[in-house]
Design an enzyme around this catalytic site. Sequence first.
Site, PDB file in Angstrom:
ATOM      1  N   ASP A  22      40.642 -29.489  -0.548  1.00 45.92           N
ATOM      2  CA  ASP A  22      41.659 -28.644   0.320  1.00 45.92           C
ATOM      3  C   ASP A  22      42.789 -28.940   1.298  1.00 45.92           C
ATOM      4  OD1 ASP A  22      39.264 -29.630   1.708  1.00 45.92           O
ATOM      5  OD2 ASP A  22      38.424 -27.131   2.845  1.00 45.92           O
ATOM      6  N   THR A  26      28.105 -34.524  15.640  1.00 40.24           N
ATOM      7  CA  THR A  26      26.822 -33.676  14.944  1.00 40.24           C
ATOM      8  C   THR A  26      25.892 -34.405  13.321  1.00 40.24           C
ATOM      9  OG1 THR A  26      28.676 -32.932  13.617  1.00 40.24           O
ATOM     10  CG2 THR A  26      28.069 -31.258  15.224  1.00 40.24           C
ATOM     11  N   GLU A  69      27.336 -35.352   4.645  1.00 40.81           N
ATOM     12  CA  GLU A  69      28.724 -36.145   5.605  1.00 40.81           C
ATOM     13  C   GLU A  69      27.672 -35.936   6.627  1.00 40.81           C
ATOM     14  OE1 GLU A  69      32.503 -34.013   7.691  1.00 40.81           O
ATOM     15  OE2 GLU A  69      30.820 -34.023   8.154  1.00 40.81           O
TER      16      GLU A  69
HETATM   17  C1  2GW Z   1      32.262 -25.868   0.131  1.00 43.13           C
HETATM   18  C2  2GW Z   1      31.811 -24.801   1.158  1.00 43.13           C
HETATM   19  C3  2GW Z   1      31.323 -23.472   0.471  1.00 43.13           C
HETATM   20  C4  2GW Z   1      31.789 -22.874  -0.676  1.00 43.13           C
HETATM   21  C5  2GW Z   1      31.840 -24.002  -1.826  1.00 43.13           C
HETATM   22  C6  2GW Z   1      32.660 -25.332  -1.338  1.00 43.13           C
HETATM   23  C7  2GW Z   1      32.973 -26.520  -2.455  1.00 43.13           C
HETATM   24  C8  2GW Z   1      33.812 -27.018  -2.050  1.00 43.13           C
HETATM   25  C9  2GW Z   1      33.490 -25.603  -3.327  1.00 43.13           C
HETATM   26  O1  2GW Z   1      33.385 -24.400  -3.919  1.00 43.13           O
HETATM   27  N1  2GW Z   1      34.029 -26.055  -4.787  1.00 43.13           N
HETATM   28  C10 2GW Z   1      34.048 -27.586  -4.291  1.00 43.13           C
HETATM   29  O2  2GW Z   1      35.091 -28.028  -5.572  1.00 43.13           O
HETATM   30  N2  2GW Z   1      34.075 -28.072  -2.876  1.00 43.13           N
HETATM   31  C11 2GW Z   1      34.460 -29.814  -2.540  1.00 43.13           C
HETATM   32  O3  2GW Z   1      33.670 -30.438  -2.029  1.00 43.13           O
HETATM   33  C12 2GW Z   1      35.629 -29.825  -2.980  1.00 43.13           C
HETATM   34  O4  2GW Z   1      36.556 -31.093  -3.158  1.00 43.13           O
HETATM   35  C13 2GW Z   1      35.953 -29.533  -1.530  1.00 43.13           C
HETATM   36  O5  2GW Z   1      37.284 -30.032  -0.586  1.00 43.13           O
HETATM   37  C14 2GW Z   1      34.559 -29.866  -0.927  1.00 43.13           C
HETATM   38  C15 2GW Z   1      33.781 -29.716   0.575  1.00 43.13           C
HETATM   39  O6  2GW Z   1      33.995 -28.431   0.231  1.00 43.13           O
HETATM   40  P1  2GW Z   1      35.127 -27.865   2.301  1.00 43.13           P
HETATM   41  O7  2GW Z   1      36.394 -28.600   1.962  1.00 43.13           O
HETATM   42  O8  2GW Z   1      35.242 -26.782   1.814  1.00 43.13           O
HETATM   43  O9  2GW Z   1      34.454 -28.420   3.573  1.00 43.13           O
HETATM   44  P2  2GW Z   1      34.155 -28.490   4.671  1.00 43.13           P
HETATM   45  O10 2GW Z   1      36.235 -28.430   4.847  1.00 43.13           O
HETATM   46  O11 2GW Z   1      34.047 -27.934   5.447  1.00 43.13           O
HETATM   47  O12 2GW Z   1      34.679 -29.972   4.565  1.00 43.13           O
HETATM   48  C16 2GW Z   1      33.533 -30.971   5.337  1.00 43.13           C
HETATM   49  O13 2GW Z   1      32.312 -30.504   5.490  1.00 43.13           O
HETATM   50  C17 2GW Z   1      31.758 -30.455   4.005  1.00 43.13           C
HETATM   51  C18 2GW Z   1      29.895 -29.870   4.110  1.00 43.13           C
HETATM   52  O14 2GW Z   1      30.080 -28.755   4.658  1.00 43.13           O
HETATM   53  C19 2GW Z   1      31.758 -32.116   3.221  1.00 43.13           C
HETATM   54  O15 2GW Z   1      30.889 -33.058   4.360  1.00 43.13           O
HETATM   55  C20 2GW Z   1      32.971 -32.279   3.356  1.00 43.13           C
HETATM   56  O16 2GW Z   1      33.760 -33.444   2.789  1.00 43.13           O
HETATM   57  C21 2GW Z   1      33.894 -31.753   4.916  1.00 43.13           C
HETATM   58  O17 2GW Z   1      34.957 -32.569   4.698  1.00 43.13           O
HETATM   59 MN    MN Z   2      37.608 -29.859   3.510  1.00 40.71          MN
END
Ligand code: 2GW
Ligand code: MN
Length: 296
Positions: A155, A187, A245
Amino acid sequence: CPDTCRVPRVPRMLYPKAHVLQPPRVDVLLMTPWFAPIIWDGTYDSAILDAQFRNTTIGLTVFAIKKYVVFLKLFLETAEKYFMVGHRVIYYILTDRPADVPQIPLQEGRRVVILKVRNYTRWQDVVLHRMEMISNFSQQRFLHEVDYLVSADVDMKFSDHVGVEILSSLFGTLHPGFYASDRQRFTYERRPLSQAYIPEDEGDFYYAAALYGGSVAEVYRLATACHQATLIDKANGIEAVWHEESHLNKYLLYHKPTKVLSPEYVWDERMLRKPPYLRRLRYVAVPKNHAQIRSR
Ligand code: 2GW
Ligand code: MN
């Protein structure tokens, strides 16, 4: 591992010489206390690095599970413009929806490999199981196919140069929300019952899980350890506060990264105001409608 194990041979090149008494940056920390460089604009010469890392193959792993496939097009298009340009790249797209992976024209020496993976009902499991899948595929194929692995959130988009200056045995990125914070404010997981627990009086940095990597062997070790920690947590009925994370941060506390990327490499323009010492934004969050994209 061209950066540490073997000293690479470079051809004759012409470039401005570095000045020992004129450091390129005096406004930011350039070195961790364990002597890992922190990568900021103005501190490196891409021509020298490109020569050192020629003949290197980089694997970029990105998960696009369920609705997150919509992010792939912009992610890949911008990666073609900015990510490891001039080097060999394999995009490993881990998805449960192979048919929805967009076809993007690629530069020479670059290709897409689609790896079909299962999805999980709980989104927490989607993000947590990334470590298990990276671990499994490392052994199955990454070890034989690429030199370095870079793991990235989908994303996001590339908006400036991200090249071989990031490559090293093990690297993490300073989380844009916490690079200036005291460690008490990080955190980290604070419950001793979790394998990701870090006490208040420890911690170097708060690393972002949105971008990390290293040699395949080191990423394999990291992913395997984080997955094991997740399994132990699960058996104990606990889930780390920021999922993988939290485990990544625990791992990098006790396995010091050999390079650290500045927040130039993970930024969020909606959440944060760009300070003057942040000269370039290289990999930035794409605005998403959380309710819509995360619902089923
Ligand atoms: C993740 C959260 C809620 C619902 C769906 C998803 C989801 C994530 C999904 O349905 N499908 C999917 O492919 N993902 C993958 O996981 C995708 O590559 C995404 O970029 C990644 C991390 O989820 P994201 O980007 O929504 O979370 P962020 O932007 O809040 O990222 C941080 O926190 C995450 C853990 O809570 C991870 O640690 C991530 O690496 C962090 O940057
Ligand atoms: Mn993300």
